[in-house]
Structures are given as structure tokens and as C-alpha cells.
Enzyme design. Structure first.
Site, PDB file in Angstrom:
ATOM      1  N   LYS A 112      35.163 -10.670 -28.137  1.00 42.78           N
ATOM      2  CA  LYS A 112      34.810 -10.646 -29.563  1.00 42.78           C
ATOM      3  C   LYS A 112      34.483  -9.223 -30.007  1.00 42.78           C
ATOM      4  CE  LYS A 112      34.761 -15.118 -30.498  1.00 42.78           C
ATOM      5  NZ  LYS A 112      35.790 -15.895 -30.866  1.00 42.78           N
ATOM      6  N   LYS A 195      51.753 -23.634 -23.671  1.00 40.32           N
ATOM      7  CA  LYS A 195      51.211 -24.903 -24.131  1.00 40.32           C
ATOM      8  C   LYS A 195      51.005 -24.935 -25.633  1.00 40.32           C
ATOM      9  CE  LYS A 195      46.294 -24.116 -23.671  1.00 40.32           C
ATOM     10  NZ  LYS A 195      45.048 -24.470 -23.066  1.00 40.32           N
ATOM     11  N   LYS A 198      47.096 -23.949 -31.624  1.00 42.97           N
ATOM     12  CA  LYS A 198      47.278 -23.400 -32.961  1.00 42.97           C
ATOM     13  C   LYS A 198      47.267 -21.874 -32.952  1.00 42.97           C
ATOM     14  CE  LYS A 198      42.406 -23.979 -34.251  1.00 42.97           C
ATOM     15  NZ  LYS A 198      41.967 -23.179 -33.150  1.00 42.97           N
TER      16      LYS A 198
END
Ligand code: TRP
Length: 332
Positions: A112, A195, A198
Site C-alpha cells: 500500500k 484466475k 476483478k
């Protein structure tokens, strides 16, 4: 007494087939055999500063979709994290013995910092303590987590053990990862690799709430190649993925038909995709209908949320009362 299983769900994005055949199916199995707590982690979602107009709607959508997918509020305790503020009190207690150094070393935090350097807030740093509070507030035994959450779970284990050691009491069970073994079905995405998710781009995932037209469009755009060049050849990854997706949603005869067509080189990917799209639509339609139904039934959703909040509160307030006493708070 049944053992306790807990998992948090971030209110980001809609449920897609990958979520459904992965985490959700496992939750559905777990709710029959354990004392399950499943909650929507809306406190956690504040680290990204959602607009107040969006927060409630997102939480509702997640609740509706998980209910439509088969989570049963009569079997599991299904609640919204912010309905149980005891979590925040435990978070505060745990933070007093969580050290900056160890929190800074958590990989998801470091990521982050790299990705959003202009929003490195204290909530991000203490994300693992809040997650530990979620887990410990119900004295949970098992946490079904994916690879990306293993380190956070490790911190929860550390904090539980640390609390027990500091106060010289065997109070919190040390939570363990719930291992699904080979039960986990991996759903490939439509972009030819890896896989369904989103984050891999808009066209890669099919959502449970998605309409027929949009499903057809996405499937028709799925990555393929120019076709087999010799009989019975090994399928390249993108093609194998398309077959794997078909194995999940279509009848075995259908898969076999296209497999034979591939092997004798008569396959037409356009036909295969058309069939795949129709089979996905068959699978998704009842979910979409149920999602729409539930989304319009505010009374039922309210009832579910209240019931979950009540059950979660009962367990959480018991823990907080005991923890306060262990720490040394006494009422006058
Ligand atoms: N951090 C989890 C995620 O990003 C969500 C979560 C919050 C969670 N609290 C939890 C998961 C407690 C398991 C247990 O997916």
C-alpha cells in the site's frame, strides 16, 4: 460446543463466478458444520476513504449477493462489522501491544505504501490489529483465508498469544487457518491466463448479477488462438482455461463434444463460446433474479442485519467484559 469459524468480507466489487465457486461454496459448507461468523468489513473499508453516499449501498449489495449465493442467516451469524463496536474497543486494547516495527513489516502494508504513497494512514498500518480484533472478539478457532491474508492471520495469532502471555491467562484461542485442501475450485478468467478476478480487468470476470447481453459480450471476447495445428495436441493455456470454465458450468457431454472437435481440429471457437455463454447464463440467471428480489426487499434485509448484529453483539460483549476485567478495569 461447535468450533468457531470466522471470515470477513471486504465490501468491494460484486460477487463473480470465481468468488462463488471458491470462498462462497466453502462458506456454505462451513455453515452446516461450525458455529460461523461471517461479516462485512466496513470499518476496514474506511482505509480507502469511501464517499459517505457510497458506503451503505456497497454494504447492502454485498449482503444481498452473499444471501442470494446461499449464506443462511439462520445457520451462520451474518453481520455488518460496524454494527458491533465492541470490535473497536478490542482493537484499541490490542494496539497497545502491537508494535510499529512489526506492523511496518507486513507485506500488504508495504504494498500500500508503494501503491498509494499519498494515503498511508494509521488505519492501514493497524489493519492487522483490526483484523485480529475481528477474529478474537468471538474467540474464533478457524479462519478460512486465501494466500493474501496469511500474514494478517499470523499477526492475529501473535496478538492472541501475546495477550495471553502478558496477562498470564489462557484466554484467547490461537486462531488457525482453515485448510480446504483440494476442495477449492479454481475458476479461470476470460483473459486467457490465471484466475477469475476483478483486479485482472473488467472483461475477465463474470458477475452473479450480470445480465445476459453483457455475459455474451464478455465470453465472445475471451482470449483464444488461431486453432489447433495438429490432431490431439496439448491445449495452450488460454484454450485449456476456456475448457476448464466449460467443465464448471456445462454438461459433461458438451465439454466432450468440443474436446473431440479440438482433437480432430474441426473446432470453431465461436461456436464453443456461444455455448459457453448460454451455459453461464443458465447458471447465473437464478442468482441474478434472487439478487434483484432481495435488493428490493428492504424489510427482509433489515431483519437479517438486525438478527446478525444481535447475535454478534451477544458474543462480542461477553468477550469485551471479560477482557476489561483481565486488563484490570473495574467498575466503581
Ligand atoms: N482482510 C480481509 C480481506 O481483505 C477481510 C477481513 C477483515 C477478514 N477482517 C477479517 C478476513 C477477519 C478474515 C478474518 O479479504
Amino acid at each position: 460446543m461447535k468450533e468457531i469459524v470466522l471470515s470477513g468480507i471486504r465490501p468491494t466489487g460484486n460477487l463473480h463466478l470465481g468468488n462463488y465457486y471458491g470462498a462462497v461454496q466453502n462458506f456454505i459448507k462451513l455453515q452446516d458444520n461450525y458455529n460461523c461468523y461471517f461479516f462485512i468489513a466496513d470499518y476496514h473499508s474506511l482505509t480507502t476513504h469511501p464517499h459517505p453516499d457510497d458506503l451503505h449501498g456497497r454494504v447492502k449489495q454485498i449482503l444481498v449477493e452473499y444471501l442470494a449465493a446461499g449464506l443462511d442467516p439462520e445457520k451462520a451469524t451474518l453481520y455488518i462489522q460496524s454494527d458491533v463496536p465492541e470490535v473497536v474497543e478490542l482493537y484499541l486494547f490490542l494496539n497497545m501491544n502491537a508494535y510499529i516495527g512489526e506492523l511496518e513489516r507486513v507485506t500488504t502494508f508495504k504494498e500500500k505504501v508503494r501503491k498509494q504513497p499519498d494515503n498511508v494512514n494509521a488505519g492501514l498500518l493497524t489493519y492487522p490489529t483490526l483484523m485480529a480484533a475481528d477474529i478474537l472478539i468471538h474467540k474464533s478457532n478457524y479462519i478460512p483465508v486465501g494466500k493474501d491474508q496469511e500474514q494478517n492471520l499470523e499477526k492475529a495469532r501473535d496478538f492472541a498469544e501475546r495477550f495471553n502471555r502478558i496477562y498470564g491467562i489462557d484466554y484467547f484461542p490461537v486462531p488457525q487457518a482453515f485448510n480446504f485442501g483440494n476442495d477449492l475450485i479454481k475458476v479461470p478468467g476470460l483473459d486467457g491466463s490465471g484466475k477469475m478476478g476483478k483486479s485482472e480487468g473488467e472483461g475477465n470476470a463474470i458477475f452473479l448479477c450480470e445480465d445476459d447481453k453483457s455475459i455474451r459480450k464478455k465470453v465472445m471476447r475471451a482470449v483464444t488462438d488461431s486453432g489447433p495445428t495438429e490432431p490431439n495436441q496439448t491445449k495452450p493455456e488460454a484454450i485449456q482455461n476456456l475448457f476448464n470454465l466449460m467443465k464448471i458450468v456445462s454438461k459433461p457431454e458438451t465439454v466432450q463434444f468440443f474436446d473431440e472437435a479440438y482433437n480432430n481440429m474441426s473446432i470453431r471457437y465461436g461456436d464453443m463460446k456461444k455455448q459457453l455463454a448460454e451455459d453461464i447464463i443458465q447458471m447465473v440467471t437464478p442468482f441474478r433474479e434472487r439478487i434483484n428480489e432481495l435488493a428490493n426487499n428492504d424489510e427482509y434485509i433489515k431483519k437479517v442485519a438486525r438478527m446478525g448484529a444481535e447475535k454478534a453483539h451477544e458474543s462480542a460483549s461477553k468477550t469485551i467484559k471479560e477482557v476489561r476485567e483481565i486488563i484490570g478495569f473495574r467498575s466503581f
